[in-house]
Design a protein around this motif. Structure first.
Motif, short mmCIF file in Angstrom:
data_model
loop_
_atom_site.label_atom_id
_atom_site.label_comp_id
_atom_site.label_asym_id
_atom_site.label_seq_id
_atom_site.Cartn_x
_atom_site.Cartn_y
_atom_site.Cartn_z
N HIS A 73 -6.57 -8.98 2.80
CA HIS A 73 -5.50 -8.44 1.97
C HIS A 73 -4.45 -7.71 2.81
O HIS A 73 -3.25 -7.88 2.58
N MET A 74 -4.89 -6.95 3.78
CA MET A 74 -3.93 -6.26 4.66
C MET A 74 -3.10 -7.26 5.45
O MET A 74 -1.90 -7.05 5.65
N SER A 75 -3.72 -8.34 5.90
CA SER A 75 -2.98 -9.37 6.65
C SER A 75 -1.88 -9.98 5.78
O SER A 75 -0.75 -10.16 6.24
N VAL A 76 -2.22 -10.30 4.54
CA VAL A 76 -1.23 -10.85 3.61
C VAL A 76 -0.11 -9.83 3.40
O VAL A 76 1.08 -10.19 3.43
N CYS A 77 -0.47 -8.57 3.19
CA CYS A 77 0.54 -7.51 2.99
C CYS A 77 1.47 -7.37 4.19
O CYS A 77 2.68 -7.24 4.03
N VAL A 78 0.91 -7.39 5.38
CA VAL A 78 1.72 -7.23 6.59
C VAL A 78 2.68 -8.41 6.74
O VAL A 78 3.88 -8.23 7.01
N LEU A 79 2.17 -9.63 6.57
CA LEU A 79 3.03 -10.81 6.70
C LEU A 79 4.14 -10.80 5.65
O LEU A 79 5.30 -11.09 5.96
N TRP A 80 3.79 -10.48 4.43
CA TRP A 80 4.77 -10.41 3.36
C TRP A 80 5.78 -9.30 3.63
O TRP A 80 6.99 -9.46 3.41
N ALA A 81 5.31 -8.17 4.12
CA ALA A 81 6.20 -7.04 4.43
C ALA A 81 7.19 -7.41 5.52
O ALA A 81 8.37 -7.04 5.45
N VAL A 82 6.74 -8.13 6.52
CA VAL A 82 7.65 -8.57 7.60
C VAL A 82 8.75 -9.45 7.01
O VAL A 82 9.93 -9.29 7.32
N GLY A 83 8.37 -10.38 6.15
CA GLY A 83 9.35 -11.26 5.51
C GLY A 83 10.33 -10.48 4.65
O GLY A 83 11.54 -10.72 4.69
#
Length: 167
Positions: A73-83
């Motif tokens: 979940h954190m990985s998805v959040c970080v990737l989405w946040a970067v975008g």
């Protein structure tokens, strides 16, 4: 990092987790009228459940399933946040909280910060003084931000319709 003192620190850590679980649950609830509600409800519901589990049993952060779900979940959040950050930097016209993407980015950063703090508590479920101070700061930030966003009439005038009908 020296462990924080006994029962008071444990109670404070559990209280912080209870408040963050409530925040994440409320954040999931207000997404119901969003055009992409199913995505955002899940994005907030997962940390709500994980945080609630930490509040009940801080040692759960050492569990393989808890660690795996939180890591993904954190990985998805970080990737989405970067975008979102990239999009926000290219297209911003106002303060970060005035833009829907900015509020979404803030939510993803809050999720990531809180889940990181919970994950770091696996070795010491109560945490040290620094960890508890960070927890209090992270807990206060979304509630203060939410109050600011919902009391700022100028900000509300530029909201899309689905935001105006939320809490």
């Amino acid at each position: 990092m020296a462990p924080a003192a006994g029962p008071r620190a444990r109670a404070l850590w559990r209280a912080c987790n209870a408040l963050m679980a409530a925040f994440f649950a409320l954040a999931a609830f207000v997404q119901v009228n969003d055009p992409d509600a199913e995505v955002w409800v899940v994005m907030y519901a997962i940390p709500a459940v994980l945080t609630l589990l930490v509040g009940f049993n801080p040692l759960v952060t050492g569990n393989f399933l808890w660690k795996s779900v939180s890591a993904v979940h954190m990985s998805v959040c970080v990737l989405w946040a970067v975008g979102l950050a990239y999009h926000f930097l290219l297209h911003t016209q106002q303060n970060i909280l005035h833009e829907e993407e900015g509020r979404e980015l803030s939510g993803l950063l809050i999720i990531t910060a809180w889940m990181s703090l919970c994950r770091s508590s696996a070795k010491n479920p109560v945490g040290g003084r620094i960890q508890l101070a960070l927890a209090i700061a992270i807990v206060l930030f979304p509630f203060i931000s939410w109050i600011y966003v919902y009391t700022n009439k100028e900000m509300q005038s530029s909201w899309p319709t689905h935001c105006k009908t939320a809490i």
